[in-house]
Design a protein around this motif. Structure first.
Motif, PDB file in Angstrom:
ATOM      1  N   MET A  51      10.610 114.859  41.397  1.00 24.41           N
ATOM      2  CA  MET A  51      11.891 114.390  41.893  1.00 24.41           C
ATOM      3  C   MET A  51      11.706 113.026  42.538  1.00 24.41           C
ATOM      4  O   MET A  51      10.846 112.818  43.371  1.00 24.41           O
ATOM      5  N   SER A  52      12.522 112.080  42.147  1.00 23.43           N
ATOM      6  CA  SER A  52      12.420 110.729  42.669  1.00 23.43           C
ATOM      7  C   SER A  52      13.415 110.543  43.809  1.00 23.43           C
ATOM      8  O   SER A  52      14.546 111.011  43.743  1.00 23.43           O
ATOM      9  N   THR A  53      12.983 109.859  44.834  1.00 19.74           N
ATOM     10  CA  THR A  53      13.806 109.632  46.012  1.00 19.74           C
ATOM     11  C   THR A  53      14.492 108.290  45.921  1.00 19.74           C
ATOM     12  O   THR A  53      13.927 107.325  45.425  1.00 19.74           O
ATOM     13  N   THR A  54      15.695 108.213  46.417  1.00 21.67           N
ATOM     14  CA  THR A  54      16.449 106.976  46.434  1.00 21.67           C
ATOM     15  C   THR A  54      16.454 106.413  47.849  1.00 21.67           C
ATOM     16  O   THR A  54      16.606 107.148  48.821  1.00 21.67           O
ATOM     17  N   TYR A  55      16.287 105.105  47.936  1.00 15.43           N
ATOM     18  CA  TYR A  55      16.350 104.383  49.203  1.00 15.43           C
ATOM     19  C   TYR A  55      17.383 103.283  49.061  1.00 15.43           C
ATOM     20  O   TYR A  55      17.478 102.643  48.026  1.00 15.43           O
ATOM     21  N   TYR A  56      18.149 103.062  50.113  1.00 13.21           N
ATOM     22  CA  TYR A  56      19.118 101.972  50.133  1.00 13.21           C
ATOM     23  C   TYR A  56      18.802 101.117  51.357  1.00 13.21           C
ATOM     24  O   TYR A  56      18.795 101.612  52.483  1.00 13.21           O
ATOM     25  N   PHE A  57      18.529  99.842  51.139  1.00 12.34           N
ATOM     26  CA  PHE A  57      18.113  98.922  52.199  1.00 12.34           C
ATOM     27  C   PHE A  57      19.159  97.832  52.339  1.00 12.34           C
ATOM     28  O   PHE A  57      19.664  97.307  51.342  1.00 12.34           O
ATOM     29  N   ALA A  58      19.500  97.487  53.566  1.00 13.75           N
ATOM     30  CA  ALA A  58      20.464  96.414  53.816  1.00 13.75           C
ATOM     31  C   ALA A  58      20.040  95.608  55.038  1.00 13.75           C
ATOM     32  O   ALA A  58      19.466  96.145  55.986  1.00 13.75           O
ATOM     33  N   ILE A  59      20.320  94.317  54.969  1.00 14.44           N
ATOM     34  CA  ILE A  59      20.159  93.437  56.119  1.00 14.44           C
ATOM     35  C   ILE A  59      21.567  93.043  56.538  1.00 14.44           C
ATOM     36  O   ILE A  59      22.346  92.533  55.730  1.00 14.44           O
ATOM     37  N   VAL A  60      21.893  93.316  57.787  1.00 15.19           N
ATOM     38  CA  VAL A  60      23.240  93.059  58.310  1.00 15.19           C
ATOM     39  C   VAL A  60      23.148  91.960  59.356  1.00 15.19           C
ATOM     40  O   VAL A  60      22.355  92.045  60.293  1.00 15.19           O
ATOM     41  N   GLY A  61      23.970  90.930  59.189  1.00 17.19           N
ATOM     42  CA  GLY A  61      23.949  89.782  60.081  1.00 17.19           C
ATOM     43  C   GLY A  61      24.573  90.062  61.433  1.00 17.19           C
ATOM     44  O   GLY A  61      25.098  91.146  61.702  1.00 17.19           O
ATOM     45  N   THR A  62      24.547  89.058  62.272  1.00 19.55           N
ATOM     46  CA  THR A  62      25.053  89.210  63.637  1.00 19.55           C
ATOM     47  C   THR A  62      26.562  89.431  63.683  1.00 19.55           C
ATOM     48  O   THR A  62      27.077  89.977  64.647  1.00 19.55           O
ATOM     49  N   ASN A  63      27.273  89.025  62.647  1.00 22.31           N
ATOM     50  CA  ASN A  63      28.723  89.235  62.617  1.00 22.31           C
ATOM     51  C   ASN A  63      29.091  90.458  61.776  1.00 22.31           C
ATOM     52  O   ASN A  63      30.203  90.552  61.264  1.00 22.31           O
ATOM     53  N   ASP A  64      28.151  91.395  61.629  1.00 21.29           N
ATOM     54  CA  ASP A  64      28.318  92.655  60.889  1.00 21.29           C
ATOM     55  C   ASP A  64      28.595  92.468  59.403  1.00 21.29           C
ATOM     56  O   ASP A  64      29.114  93.366  58.745  1.00 21.29           O
ATOM     57  N   SER A  65      28.254  91.330  58.858  1.00 19.33           N
ATOM     58  CA  SER A  65      28.417  91.117  57.422  1.00 19.33           C
ATOM     59  C   SER A  65      27.090  91.354  56.709  1.00 19.33           C
ATOM     60  O   SER A  65      26.028  91.015  57.240  1.00 19.33           O
ATOM     61  N   PRO A  66      27.134  91.950  55.526  1.00 19.14           N
ATOM     62  CA  PRO A  66      25.886  92.205  54.800  1.00 19.14           C
ATOM     63  C   PRO A  66      25.275  90.903  54.282  1.00 19.14           C
ATOM     64  O   PRO A  66      25.953  90.092  53.669  1.00 19.14           O
ATOM     65  N   LEU A  67      23.985  90.711  54.561  1.00 19.89           N
ATOM     66  CA  LEU A  67      23.283  89.524  54.097  1.00 19.89           C
ATOM     67  C   LEU A  67      22.469  89.817  52.849  1.00 19.89           C
ATOM     68  O   LEU A  67      22.225  88.933  52.029  1.00 19.89           O
ATOM     69  N   TYR A  68      22.041  91.068  52.715  1.00 18.32           N
ATOM     70  CA  TYR A  68      21.219  91.461  51.571  1.00 18.32           C
ATOM     71  C   TYR A  68      21.297  92.968  51.423  1.00 18.32           C
ATOM     72  O   TYR A  68      21.398  93.694  52.414  1.00 18.32           O
ATOM     73  N   GLU A  69      21.255  93.458  50.191  1.00 21.25           N
ATOM     74  CA  GLU A  69      21.205  94.884  49.953  1.00 21.25           C
ATOM     75  C   GLU A  69      20.417  95.156  48.683  1.00 21.25           C
ATOM     76  O   GLU A  69      20.421  94.343  47.757  1.00 21.25           O
ATOM     77  N   ALA A  70      19.717  96.285  48.680  1.00 21.84           N
ATOM     78  CA  ALA A  70      18.920  96.681  47.519  1.00 21.84           C
ATOM     79  C   ALA A  70      18.800  98.195  47.496  1.00 21.84           C
ATOM     80  O   ALA A  70      18.823  98.854  48.539  1.00 21.84           O
ATOM     81  N   GLU A  71      18.675  98.726  46.290  1.00 24.37           N
ATOM     82  CA  GLU A  71      18.473 100.156  46.110  1.00 24.37           C
ATOM     83  C   GLU A  71      17.165 100.345  45.371  1.00 24.37           C
ATOM     84  O   GLU A  71      16.893  99.656  44.390  1.00 24.37           O
ATOM     85  N   PHE A  72      16.348 101.266  45.859  1.00 20.53           N
ATOM     86  CA  PHE A  72      15.041 101.530  45.272  1.00 20.53           C
ATOM     87  C   PHE A  72      14.973 102.984  44.832  1.00 20.53           C
ATOM     88  O   PHE A  72      15.615 103.836  45.417  1.00 20.53           O
ATOM     89  N   GLY A  73      14.134 103.248  43.858  1.00 19.54           N
ATOM     90  CA  GLY A  73      13.932 104.618  43.401  1.00 19.54           C
ATOM     91  C   GLY A  73      14.898 104.966  42.299  1.00 19.54           C
ATOM     92  O   GLY A  73      15.274 104.126  41.480  1.00 19.54           O
ATOM     93  N   ALA A  74      15.327 106.227  42.276  1.00 22.57           N
ATOM     94  CA  ALA A  74      16.267 106.698  41.256  1.00 22.57           C
ATOM     95  C   ALA A  74      17.623 106.050  41.510  1.00 22.57           C
ATOM     96  O   ALA A  74      18.263 106.325  42.507  1.00 22.57           O
ATOM     97  N   HIS A  75      18.013 105.177  40.615  1.00 24.39           N
ATOM     98  CA  HIS A  75      19.261 104.425  40.819  1.00 24.39           C
ATOM     99  C   HIS A  75      20.476 105.294  40.493  1.00 24.39           C
ATOM    100  O   HIS A  75      20.563 105.894  39.444  1.00 24.39           O
TER     101      HIS A  75
END
Length: 134
Positions: free
Chosen positions: A1-25
């Motif tokens: 079973m493959s695990t999914t990870y969701y990573f995000a970098i959120v800026g100081t004004n609560d806006s997403p700066l970067y996002e990525a999904e790893f593992g089973a998409h």
């Protein structure tokens, strides 16, 4: 079973700066992942004042998912949505991701609090995910 990870970098004004999904998409869950991380932002803000550490560990849970957070000194939040508890490897992932983020911020052509669209940054984050999470 493959695990999914969701990573995000959120800026100081609560806006997403970067996002990525790893593992089973699972593209159909992308918006749910964004919603879970966004809902945990208030908990991250509360938890950062309880400690002087950057790594806040697990700050929220949603069903079988955990939200771990890392807050930089400039109040940028690195957040990871994951299923299993691997606190030490997640901390190591955050530390290295923070270093990559700092290198991006030092680029004179990068405008602070704007989305990171660098292919190099993306490939290095994916390499960190393979090293620590997958």
């Amino acid at each position: 079973m493959s695990t999914t990870y969701y990573f995000a970098i959120v800026g100081t004004n609560d806006s997403p700066l970067y996002e990525a999904e790893f593992g089973a998409h699972q593209d159909e869950s992308k918006y749910l992942n964004q919603f879970i991380l966004h809902a945990a932002l208030d908990l991250v803000d509360d938890a950062q004042f309880m400690t002087n550490a950057c790594y806040l560990k697990t700050v929220d849970r949603y069903n079988d998912w955990n939200v771990s957070a890392y807050v930089t000194p400039s109040n940028t939040r690195l957040m990871l949505l994951h299923e299993n508890k691997m606190e030490e490897t997640i901390r190591s992932f955050f530390v290295d991701a923070h270093e990559l983020y700092l290198k991006t911020m030092l680029n004179p052509f990068y405008e602070p609090n704007t989305p990171i669209q660098s292919q190099t940054f993306d490939s290095k984050i994916n390499g960190l995910a393979k090293k620590y999470l997958l």
